[in-house]
Design a protein around this motif. Structure first.
Motif, mmCIF file in Angstrom:
data_model
loop_
_atom_site.group_PDB
_atom_site.id
_atom_site.type_symbol
_atom_site.label_atom_id
_atom_site.label_comp_id
_atom_site.label_asym_id
_atom_site.label_seq_id
_atom_site.Cartn_x
_atom_site.Cartn_y
_atom_site.Cartn_z
ATOM 1 N N ARG A 10 0.816 -1.223 0.000
ATOM 2 C CA ARG A 10 0.000 0.000 0.000
ATOM 3 C C ARG A 10 0.844 1.265 0.000
ATOM 4 O O ARG A 10 0.422 2.294 -0.529
ATOM 5 C CB ARG A 10 -0.925 0.009 1.205
ATOM 6 N N VAL A 11 2.040 1.189 0.631
ATOM 7 C CA VAL A 11 2.890 2.385 0.663
ATOM 8 C C VAL A 11 3.866 2.403 -0.508
ATOM 9 O O VAL A 11 4.796 3.203 -0.540
ATOM 10 C CB VAL A 11 3.657 2.470 1.999
ATOM 11 N N GLY A 12 3.677 1.483 -1.464
ATOM 12 C CA GLY A 12 4.481 1.491 -2.672
ATOM 13 C C GLY A 12 5.821 0.803 -2.564
ATOM 14 O O GLY A 12 6.700 1.023 -3.400
ATOM 15 N N ALA A 13 6.000 -0.035 -1.538
ATOM 16 C CA ALA A 13 7.285 -0.728 -1.359
ATOM 17 C C ALA A 13 7.202 -2.142 -1.911
ATOM 18 O O ALA A 13 7.396 -3.118 -1.186
ATOM 19 C CB ALA A 13 7.678 -0.735 0.109
ATOM 20 N N THR A 14 6.918 -2.250 -3.211
ATOM 21 C CA THR A 14 6.729 -3.574 -3.808
ATOM 22 C C THR A 14 8.012 -4.395 -3.763
ATOM 23 O O THR A 14 7.998 -5.569 -3.379
ATOM 24 C CB THR A 14 6.268 -3.421 -5.266
ATOM 25 N N VAL A 15 9.116 -3.782 -4.146
ATOM 26 C CA VAL A 15 10.390 -4.501 -4.143
ATOM 27 C C VAL A 15 10.796 -4.880 -2.723
ATOM 28 O O VAL A 15 11.410 -5.928 -2.482
ATOM 29 C CB VAL A 15 11.489 -3.652 -4.813
ATOM 30 N N ILE A 27 10.957 -9.233 3.746
ATOM 31 C CA ILE A 27 10.347 -10.208 4.658
ATOM 32 C C ILE A 27 11.171 -11.489 4.660
ATOM 33 O O ILE A 27 11.334 -12.138 5.699
ATOM 34 C CB ILE A 27 8.884 -10.476 4.258
ATOM 35 N N LEU A 28 11.718 -11.849 3.474
ATOM 36 C CA LEU A 28 12.578 -13.024 3.414
ATOM 37 C C LEU A 28 13.837 -12.825 4.242
ATOM 38 O O LEU A 28 14.359 -13.775 4.845
ATOM 39 C CB LEU A 28 12.945 -13.335 1.962
ATOM 40 N N VAL A 29 14.347 -11.579 4.270
ATOM 41 C CA VAL A 29 15.516 -11.288 5.095
ATOM 42 C C VAL A 29 15.195 -11.541 6.566
ATOM 43 O O VAL A 29 15.996 -12.136 7.306
ATOM 44 C CB VAL A 29 15.976 -9.832 4.887
ATOM 45 N N LEU A 30 14.012 -11.114 6.997
ATOM 46 C CA LEU A 30 13.605 -11.334 8.385
ATOM 47 C C LEU A 30 13.473 -12.835 8.679
ATOM 48 O O LEU A 30 13.893 -13.304 9.736
ATOM 49 C CB LEU A 30 12.285 -10.615 8.660
ATOM 50 N N LEU A 31 12.905 -13.581 7.747
ATOM 51 C CA LEU A 31 12.753 -15.023 7.952
ATOM 52 C C LEU A 31 14.120 -15.716 7.967
ATOM 53 O O LEU A 31 14.336 -16.662 8.737
ATOM 54 C CB LEU A 31 11.860 -15.616 6.857
ATOM 55 N N LEU A 32 15.044 -15.256 7.120
ATOM 56 C CA LEU A 32 16.397 -15.821 7.143
ATOM 57 C C LEU A 32 17.096 -15.517 8.468
ATOM 58 O O LEU A 32 17.819 -16.361 9.014
ATOM 59 C CB LEU A 32 17.220 -15.274 5.974
ATOM 60 N N ALA A 33 16.884 -14.299 8.982
ATOM 61 C CA ALA A 33 17.443 -13.961 10.291
ATOM 62 C C ALA A 33 16.851 -14.851 11.379
ATOM 63 O O ALA A 33 17.542 -15.250 12.325
ATOM 64 C CB ALA A 33 17.172 -12.489 10.612
ATOM 65 N N PHE A 34 15.566 -15.178 11.238
ATOM 66 C CA PHE A 34 14.907 -16.088 12.180
ATOM 67 C C PHE A 34 15.591 -17.461 12.173
ATOM 68 O O PHE A 34 15.915 -18.015 13.230
ATOM 69 C CB PHE A 34 13.433 -16.203 11.813
ATOM 70 N N VAL A 35 15.804 -18.010 10.979
ATOM 71 C CA VAL A 35 16.442 -19.323 10.878
ATOM 72 C C VAL A 35 17.875 -19.273 11.414
ATOM 73 O O VAL A 35 18.315 -20.180 12.144
ATOM 74 C CB VAL A 35 16.428 -19.808 9.415
ATOM 75 N N ALA A 36 18.615 -18.212 11.071
ATOM 76 C CA ALA A 36 20.000 -18.098 11.527
ATOM 77 C C ALA A 36 20.077 -17.992 13.046
ATOM 78 O O ALA A 36 20.919 -18.632 13.686
ATOM 79 C CB ALA A 36 20.656 -16.877 10.875
ATOM 80 N N ALA A 37 19.194 -17.190 13.647
ATOM 81 C CA ALA A 37 19.196 -17.037 15.106
ATOM 82 C C ALA A 37 18.858 -18.350 15.788
ATOM 83 O O ALA A 37 19.455 -18.711 16.814
ATOM 84 C CB ALA A 37 18.204 -15.951 15.516
#
Length: 630
Positions: free
Chosen positions: A201-206, A211-221
């Protein structure tokens, strides 16, 4: 969630007009609300509903005693993030694990009994119905954007579902676990989709890739913490720092939550997703210290931060905007029908594994919405998709659902699920009958199996026949199965069927041949065999310098009992603080395979195994106190 600009934060921190009087009023309300609701506790009204109502009374739509000042805004924002952290922490992976590998005679039956299949299908059907309802509400002009409304209607309050299941003793059953998994999937997927929608909605399509970076950080932690936990020096350090002043596990959990909140915010993602993932990591890593750690984290959240959030929801409630809108009560009525309707249709999936009554009961409990629906609505107001009047209506719908859902579930849930959990004793000899009689005297709901089906051509009975026999005996309602059949092979087969087909979590077996010990332990069955029992008794007598004499065995009013410490209130206390009845003593303490001296200064831990001796009634009382979960 609204964010506080850093410059404004600095200005307010250096100003001298910060007042703690509004905070005092809010904290006083958080204390008074549970006391006021205690007379109507039987109705099952969640405390958070009373907190929102109290906030409405003293806030912008009421007496104007509390305003949205700086201190309360900061604490409210953190309170909601902490609530999402506890929602992730609420997932008990040790409880869900045995049910992941359910095996039945056919693949179709296996899928029908899998909580993740049922929960995922229920959410998918609910999401489709919610999308249809969102387009309908947009068509009649009630909402401007159907997609966010679909997410709002898809939510479920895990914070309401889990306590209701726990209070009614359903959390350990297959039915309760399926409900919990359905609520978990609804919460997690909704949080994920809301974060992605807000970025679009705020135009941050890319930036969706972040979100994948956050999920990767989750797995790494998670992987890093797993390695640290398996490292012996790190374990010793954590144990050494787990004191009343250090509280290293609590500090580490709070730090991890803030790391993921800050990471999500810096990536432009809603911080509730980061908080939720941090809670999931702590839940997966807490292990044997889980109950104590959760108790401490719950105390911090529900004792201070979370009540502030819910009271501030009421303070910000815009009743004038709702009343000034066109047909406000019709709007609320339509939203309530839609909220319960989509869950009713989505819960029809439960009929694959349960009866109609369980299915309708599931639809009412999953209709409870609270924290997440309020957060999604607030995000909608922030990005201009939802009007303040509709936001107020959604808050009222959340309150109504939390009032109706627990009461309706209690009325609809079948009686067999509301009854005390059963213990199933399998065997037909003097010992098994005596054990069943003693458990009944202690108030346990006990059923016995005295005859097993015969096999064909001299072979042991098949798994299907054993499963049918156990089902007829009521294993679906059994929390504990005690196998005392004639042979060790029969006991092993019974335990495997109980675990793999019927998902019973607690299995005990009497093993005659020690050669079978390893096979039972590999099936996660707690065992007792004659040699072990004899050695344990003699060892206890030797360590206790002869304090146990023959009267313990000759007098029926005395006995020795082995009990596991599950009461988190007694953990981290010295043995002297157990306040044992006169004449009752702890002979020894076993912890992770090591035997500890039962000294008055010995510090107790959760899952310690205590050997208790004394009068029968006193030992019974001590055993029950040790086994309590609270």
């Amino acid at each position: 969630m609204p964010r506080i600009p850093s410059a404004r934060l600095t200005d307010r921190m250096h100003s001298n007009d910060i007042s703690f009087v509004p905070l005092l009023v809010v904290i006083a309300l958080s204390f008074a609300v549970p006391v006021a609701l205690s007379p109507v506790r039987r109705l099952g009204i969640p405390v958070v509903v009373g907190e929102i109502a109290a906030g409405i009374l003293v806030g912008d739509s009421g007496l104007h005693l509390v305003s949205q000042d700086f201190v309360l805004k900061v604490l409210s924002v953190f309170g909601f993030a902490y609530l999402m952290f506890l929602s992730g922490l609420e997932i008990d992976f040790s409880g869900l694990e045995p049910r992941r590998g359910l095996r039945a005679s056919k693949a179709g039956a296996r899928l029908k009994r899998n909580p993740f299949v049922i929960g995922g299908a229920a959410f998918a059907l609910t999401a489709l119905c919610s999308l249809a309802a969102g387009f309908y509400l947009a068509g009649i002009g009630l909402v401007a954007q159907p997609w966010l409304m679909a997410l709002i209607l898809s939510t479920t309050s895990l914070g309401v579902v889990a306590p209701v299941l726990k209070e009614r003793g359903l959390l350990e059953t297959t039915y309760g676990q399926t409900l919990l998994v359905a609520a978990l999937i609804a919460d997690f997927v909704t949080i994920l989709l809301v974060s992605g929608y807000a970025m679009l909605r705020v135009g941050a399509t890319v930036d969706l890739l972040l979100i994948l970076v956050l999920l990767l950080a989750f797995v790494a932690a998670w992987r890093l913490a797993e390695r640290a936990r398996s490292h012996l020096p790190a374990q010793r350090l954590m144990h050494a720092l787990s004191t009343a002043t250090s509280q290293i596990r609590v500090r580490g959990s709070m730090a991890l939550a803030l790391v993921f909140i800050a990471l999500a915010e810096s990536l432009g993602i809603e911080n509730i997703l980061g908080a939720f993932l941090a809670g999931v990591i702590v839940s997966m890593l807490s292990g044997s210290e889980s109950s104590v750690l959760r108790e401490k984290l719950d105390a911090i959240g529900y004792g201070f931060f979370i009540p502030i959030f819910f009271i501030m929801v009421g303070v910000k409630f815009d009743l004038p905007a709702l009343l000034s809108s066109e047909s406000p009560w019709e709007t609320i009525g339509v939203l309530v029908v839609a909220a319960f309707g989509v869950k009713l249709v989505g819960s029809l999936v439960f009929r694959l594994a349960f009866g109609w009554r369980e299915t309708f009961a599931a639809s009412t409990l999953l209709s409870a919405r609270l924290s997440l629906i309020i957060a999604v609505a607030a995000i909608g107001v922030e990005i201009g998709v939802i009007s303040p009047a509709l936001d107020a209506a959604i808050i009222l719908v959340a309150i109504i659902s939390c009032l109706i859902s627990p009461i309706a579930f209690s009325r609809l849930a079948p009686r067999r699920y509301q009854a005390a959990q059963q213990t199933l004793v399998i065997g037909d000899d003097r010992d098994s009958r005596a054990l069943a009689a003693r458990l009944e005297q202690m108030g346990r709901n006990v059923r016995t199996v005295t005859a097993l089906p015969a096999g064909e051509n001299g072979n042991p009975p098949s798994r299907a026949r054993l499963s049918e026999c156990l089902r007829d005996a009521g294993i679906e309602q059994a929390q504990t199965v005690i196998a005392m059949a004639d042979t060790d092979e029969d006991n092993l087969q019974l335990c495997r069927v109980a675990r793999e087909v019927h998902a019973v979590r607690k299995l005990l077996a009497w093993v005659r041949d020690p050669a079978y010990n390893a096979r039972f332990r590999s099936a996660d069955v707690r065992i007792v065999n004659p040699a072990y029992a004899k050695l344990l008794l003699l060892e206890s007598m030797a360590l206790d310098a002869g304090q146990i004499d023959g009267r313990v065995h000759e007098d029926d009013s005395h006995e020795i009992r082995i009990a596991k410490l599950q009461n988190s209130w007694l953990a981290d206390r010295e043995l002297r603080h157990l306040n044992l009845p006169e004449g009752t003593r702890v002979l020894r303490i076993e912890r992770r395979g090591a035997v500890l001296e039962a000294e008055p200064s010995t510090l107790l831990r959760v899952n310690d195994t205590l050997t208790v001796v004394g009068a029968r009634d006193d030992v019974d009382a001590v055993t029950r106190r040790l086994a309590r979960r609270w």
